[in-house]
Motif scaffolding. Sequence first.
Motif, PDB file in Angstrom:
ATOM      1  N   ASP A 167       0.815  -1.207   0.000  1.00  0.00           N
ATOM      2  CA  ASP A 167       0.000   0.000   0.000  1.00  0.00           C
ATOM      3  C   ASP A 167       0.852   1.262   0.000  1.00  0.00           C
ATOM      4  OD1 ASP A 167      -2.328  -1.504   0.095  1.00  0.00           O
ATOM      5  OD2 ASP A 167      -2.275  -1.636   2.287  1.00  0.00           O
ATOM      6  N   ALA A 168       2.098   1.159   0.495  1.00  0.00           N
ATOM      7  CA  ALA A 168       2.958   2.339   0.588  1.00  0.00           C
ATOM      8  C   ALA A 168       3.397   2.777  -0.806  1.00  0.00           C
ATOM      9  CB  ALA A 168       4.174   2.039   1.451  1.00  0.00           C
ATOM     10  N   PRO A 169       3.438   4.092  -1.056  1.00  0.00           N
ATOM     11  CA  PRO A 169       3.836   4.579  -2.389  1.00  0.00           C
ATOM     12  C   PRO A 169       5.315   4.333  -2.667  1.00  0.00           C
ATOM     13  CG  PRO A 169       3.576   6.409  -0.865  1.00  0.00           C
ATOM     14  CD  PRO A 169       3.068   5.188  -0.154  1.00  0.00           C
ATOM     15  N   LEU A 170       5.596   4.118  -3.930  1.00  0.00           N
ATOM     16  CA  LEU A 170       6.951   3.915  -4.417  1.00  0.00           C
ATOM     17  C   LEU A 170       7.155   4.876  -5.576  1.00  0.00           C
ATOM     18  CD1 LEU A 170       9.488   1.937  -4.321  1.00  0.00           C
ATOM     19  CD2 LEU A 170       8.344   0.702  -6.159  1.00  0.00           C
ATOM     20  N   GLU A 171       8.223   5.686  -5.532  1.00  0.00           N
ATOM     21  CA  GLU A 171       8.385   6.685  -6.591  1.00  0.00           C
ATOM     22  C   GLU A 171       9.844   7.113  -6.719  1.00  0.00           C
ATOM     23  OE1 GLU A 171       7.292  11.370  -7.317  1.00  0.00           O
ATOM     24  OE2 GLU A 171       5.881  10.122  -6.167  1.00  0.00           O
ATOM     25  N   HIS A 172      10.273   7.233  -7.960  1.00  0.00           N
ATOM     26  CA  HIS A 172      11.562   7.854  -8.256  1.00  0.00           C
ATOM     27  C   HIS A 172      11.369   8.774  -9.444  1.00  0.00           C
ATOM     28  CE1 HIS A 172      15.767   7.619 -10.236  1.00  0.00           C
ATOM     29  NE2 HIS A 172      15.672   8.678  -9.442  1.00  0.00           N
TER      30      HIS A 172
ATOM     31  N   GLU B  63      15.133  13.063  -4.481  1.00  0.00           N
ATOM     32  CA  GLU B  63      14.588  12.208  -3.437  1.00  0.00           C
ATOM     33  C   GLU B  63      13.975  10.957  -4.046  1.00  0.00           C
ATOM     34  OE1 GLU B  63      11.619  14.545  -1.419  1.00  0.00           O
ATOM     35  OE2 GLU B  63      10.041  13.955  -2.830  1.00  0.00           O
ATOM     36  N   LEU B  64      13.877   9.941  -3.223  1.00  0.00           N
ATOM     37  CA  LEU B  64      13.165   8.719  -3.568  1.00  0.00           C
ATOM     38  C   LEU B  64      12.029   8.559  -2.568  1.00  0.00           C
ATOM     39  CD1 LEU B  64      16.126   6.232  -4.205  1.00  0.00           C
ATOM     40  CD2 LEU B  64      14.900   7.623  -5.866  1.00  0.00           C
ATOM     41  N   VAL B  65      10.952   7.957  -3.002  1.00  0.00           N
ATOM     42  CA  VAL B  65       9.825   7.704  -2.108  1.00  0.00           C
ATOM     43  C   VAL B  65       9.721   6.205  -1.879  1.00  0.00           C
ATOM     44  CG1 VAL B  65       7.349   7.934  -1.735  1.00  0.00           C
ATOM     45  CG2 VAL B  65       8.607   9.746  -2.920  1.00  0.00           C
ATOM     46  N   LEU B  66       9.998   5.783  -0.675  1.00  0.00           N
ATOM     47  CA  LEU B  66       9.837   4.402  -0.258  1.00  0.00           C
ATOM     48  C   LEU B  66       8.892   4.412   0.950  1.00  0.00           C
ATOM     49  CD1 LEU B  66      13.573   3.276  -0.481  1.00  0.00           C
ATOM     50  CD2 LEU B  66      11.699   2.433  -1.911  1.00  0.00           C
ATOM     51  N   GLY B  67       7.602   4.668   0.632  1.00  0.00           N
ATOM     52  CA  GLY B  67       6.641   4.868   1.696  1.00  0.00           C
ATOM     53  C   GLY B  67       6.630   6.310   2.153  1.00  0.00           C
ATOM     54  N   GLU B  68       7.799   6.911   2.292  1.00  0.00           N
ATOM     55  CA  GLU B  68       7.958   8.316   2.647  1.00  0.00           C
ATOM     56  C   GLU B  68       9.105   8.883   1.825  1.00  0.00           C
ATOM     57  OE1 GLU B  68      10.464   8.893   6.444  1.00  0.00           O
ATOM     58  OE2 GLU B  68       9.325   7.057   6.826  1.00  0.00           O
ATOM     59  N   PRO B  69       9.097  10.215   1.604  1.00  0.00           N
ATOM     60  CA  PRO B  69      10.192  10.813   0.829  1.00  0.00           C
ATOM     61  C   PRO B  69      11.515  10.709   1.580  1.00  0.00           C
ATOM     62  CG  PRO B  69       8.293  12.276   0.945  1.00  0.00           C
ATOM     63  CD  PRO B  69       8.048  11.182   1.943  1.00  0.00           C
TER      64      PRO B  69
END
Length: 318
Positions: A40-45, A51-57
């Motif tokens: 459910d946690a967001p994943l983003e690059h 920054e990278l998002v692994l649940g949190e930035p």
Amino acid sequence: MVVVILGDTETFKEHQLVGEAVEERGEEAVVVDVDRWPGDAPLEHTVASGELVLGEPIPVDDVTGVFSMIQTVFPEFVPTYDWFDEKPERHAYTQLREWQQTVQSMLAVFEAHGARIAASPVDRYWNFHRPLMLELYDEDGIPVPETTFTNDPERVEEFVEAHSKAVVQPVNGGRGLELIRPSDLEPERLEKMAGAPIKLQEFAPGDDTRGYVVDGEFAGMVRYDYDSDAISFQSPSVDYGDIESVALSPGPDLRETVVRAGELSPSAYAAVDVRLTDDGEFTVLESNTPGRFAAHDLAGSTDVADAIAEYLVESAAE
């Protein structure tokens, strides 16, 4: 400054131990549990975002180190996830691959921005290329058992007869090893062994031991004790729950060899498996990047987590 702890933190206690050791040094440990995907946690690059998002930035430049038992982040594609039952298998494999490849790339991004990675994903080939590993060790003068990787029945017969007994194992090691003798090599058995290459190794006498190397420094060594006539703690007949960890103080030659074997691996952290006889003779079987250590740390035989934490936070003080 931040250290990212990434992996299946419930099954592999190594993550928890390193995280605690990092926090004992006054640094922040961000734990990212990936025991199940999709999550459910967001994943983003976003490229060039910083920054990278692994649940949190997580600002990439704040990260001094990343620890992951990478086999928990990049497991083989086995249909053990619930969602394999919820969609066509081809779609499930594709989704799992996308999760894995994104996180693997994120680890490499942290590394490219200067974070120390105890076992980098780009070095993971080491565990899957045992012929290369043993070739490099032999060239460096590290004592290794005579070994052949083959699917040729005639070569198998020749090798086993020359050594009177040998250990057969999957090419890349692991459990399932078996001791065989010339009398075991019946035609039907040889035909089965010819179905795919195997690792065939002369039997190395002695106890199963493991040494740890972090950033070129010796970080402890243990002996595996178990009540069994099995040839190794990795034999299928040995229950891992019955194995005891005993701290070992190696002599100078063995200690130096363990460190050298670790340094030849491509990662900053390596576990080196050694067979050690009562009279001090030893043979290096292989190394693993990363190799497990939680059971030994929890038993008080080693403190590998502390050595890894020191390595991961060290750049923050530079």
